[in-house]
Design a protein around this motif. Structure first.
Motif, PDB file in Angstrom:
ATOM      1  N   ALA A 104       0.855  -1.189   0.000  1.00 51.33           N
ATOM      2  CA  ALA A 104       0.000   0.000   0.000  1.00 51.33           C
ATOM      3  C   ALA A 104       0.888   1.235   0.000  1.00 51.33           C
ATOM      4  CB  ALA A 104      -0.926   0.012   1.218  1.00 51.33           C
ATOM      5  N   ASP A 105       0.291   2.365  -0.328  1.00 46.49           N
ATOM      6  CA  ASP A 105       0.985   3.646  -0.228  1.00 46.49           C
ATOM      7  C   ASP A 105       1.020   4.064   1.237  1.00 46.49           C
ATOM      8  OD1 ASP A 105       1.325   3.805  -2.973  1.00 46.49           O
ATOM      9  OD2 ASP A 105      -0.596   4.827  -3.263  1.00 46.49           O
ATOM     10  N   ILE A 106       2.169   4.552   1.666  1.00 47.46           N
ATOM     11  CA  ILE A 106       2.296   4.898   3.086  1.00 47.46           C
ATOM     12  C   ILE A 106       1.541   6.173   3.436  1.00 47.46           C
ATOM     13  CG2 ILE A 106       4.516   3.730   3.258  1.00 47.46           C
ATOM     14  CD1 ILE A 106       5.851   6.440   3.211  1.00 47.46           C
ATOM     15  N   ASP A 107       1.072   6.914   2.433  1.00 46.11           N
ATOM     16  CA  ASP A 107       0.245   8.091   2.723  1.00 46.11           C
ATOM     17  C   ASP A 107      -1.250   7.782   2.599  1.00 46.11           C
ATOM     18  OD1 ASP A 107       0.305   7.729   0.027  1.00 46.11           O
ATOM     19  OD2 ASP A 107       0.670   9.807  -0.501  1.00 46.11           O
ATOM     20  N   GLU A 108      -1.604   6.529   2.373  1.00 41.50           N
ATOM     21  CA  GLU A 108      -3.004   6.085   2.360  1.00 41.50           C
ATOM     22  C   GLU A 108      -3.053   4.719   3.040  1.00 41.50           C
ATOM     23  OE1 GLU A 108      -5.596   7.741   1.511  1.00 41.50           O
ATOM     24  OE2 GLU A 108      -4.667   9.450   0.478  1.00 41.50           O
ATOM     25  N   LEU A 109      -2.978   4.720   4.350  1.00 39.78           N
ATOM     26  CA  LEU A 109      -2.875   3.469   5.100  1.00 39.78           C
ATOM     27  C   LEU A 109      -4.238   2.775   5.196  1.00 39.78           C
ATOM     28  CD1 LEU A 109      -0.556   4.653   8.011  1.00 39.78           C
ATOM     29  CD2 LEU A 109       0.094   3.417   5.937  1.00 39.78           C
ATOM     30  N   PRO A 110      -4.292   1.489   4.876  1.00 33.25           N
ATOM     31  CA  PRO A 110      -5.572   0.755   4.913  1.00 33.25           C
ATOM     32  C   PRO A 110      -5.872   0.189   6.300  1.00 33.25           C
ATOM     33  CG  PRO A 110      -3.889  -0.657   3.991  1.00 33.25           C
ATOM     34  CD  PRO A 110      -3.211   0.672   4.303  1.00 33.25           C
ATOM     35  N   PHE A 111      -5.880   1.050   7.309  1.00 33.53           N
ATOM     36  CA  PHE A 111      -6.118   0.600   8.673  1.00 33.53           C
ATOM     37  C   PHE A 111      -7.133   1.521   9.333  1.00 33.53           C
ATOM     38  CE2 PHE A 111      -1.683  -0.529   7.681  1.00 33.53           C
ATOM     39  CZ  PHE A 111      -1.776  -1.910   7.775  1.00 33.53           C
TER      40      PHE A 111
END
Length: 252
Positions: A79-86
């Motif tokens: 994932a992109d670290i500026d759009e965290l899926p958490f």
């Protein structure tokens, strides 16, 4: 002062071996970080970026550790670290090792990390100090498209301002590695100069490490100062006559 948001990105490091003296740089960061790892409690730790994923954090009591990156041998979540899926408030600690320099929007990376951290959670940030020998080497012609100078170096004071705006408390601010980190520069060559800067010019370390903790002020309900006026309850007539009679007897 350079703006934080940029639409141009240079080459991103995928491993510590891409840096000059990368193994020495990684081991020194691990040595500085090891005293803080036992203080981080919880269940989940995020490592943002490939460089963070390669760091040895086995001394931490947090056993579930996940590396979030685009690709790499240590990547657990792609994932992109500026759009965290958490979810919000789902992570106990977050490590960002040299992430802010090589991404277009470092503000958004910090906001995403802040969103996922629980209240009281820790964030570890490492980066290159522009006011150091490594930062001065960025001005030389040979450093145009070479790592680590392809990134944008932000001062530790500026990063701390961003963290303060998000509500973090800065627990520690350290500087270390007093060298230009150039590939042809032997680390043992300027040992006397490094000892001098380490003793008298501590803010000029080429690498900084910030330890921040998320603080959330609890919402305390404010009680209204006004109160409802009591209902008017007239005194009974017998009581009035009895009071008037007692008053007349006292006057006599």
């Amino acid at each position: 002062m350079k703006p934080a948001l940029s639409f141009q990105e240079g080459p991103k490091p995928l491993s510590w071996q891409e840096f000059p003296h990368g193994d020495y740089l990684r081991s020194d960061i691990e040595r500085k970080m090891v005293k803080w790892l036992p203080r981080m409690f919880g269940y989940h730790m995020l490592k943002l970026g490939n460089l963070s994923g390669e760091l040895n954090t086995s001394k931490s009591t947090i056993k579930h550790q996940v590396c979030v990156a685009e690709s790499g041998p240590f990547t657990g979540v792609v994932a992109d670290i500026d759009e965290l899926p958490f979810y919000e408030h789902s992570v106990d600690a977050c490590i960002l090792s040299h992430c802010l320099e090589y991404h277009s929007d470092p503000h958004h990376i910090l906001r995403e990390a802040h969103r996922t951290l629980i209240p009281g959670g820790y964030m570890v940030i490492t980066g290159f100090n522009p006011f150091s020998l490594c930062g001065l080497a960025q001005l030389l012609p040979f450093s145009g498209q070479k790592l680590p100078w392809t990134g944008r170096f932000f001062t530790p004071a500026r990063v701390k301002d961003w963290l303060n705006l998000l509500g973090f408390e800065i627990v520690s601010d350290e500087r270390f590695i007093y060298s230009s980190l150039a590939r042809g520069n032997r680390l043992s060559r300027f040992a006397s100069w490094r000892r001098f800067t380490r003793q008298y010019l501590k803010p000029m370390g080429s690498v900084y490490m910030l330890i921040a903790r998320k603080r959330v002020a609890p919402l305390t309900p404010i009680k209204p100062k006004w109160h409802a006026r009591p209902q008017f309850a007239p005194v009974k007539g017998a009581g009035l006559r009895q009071t008037s009679k007692q008053h007349c007897e006292r006057e006599r």
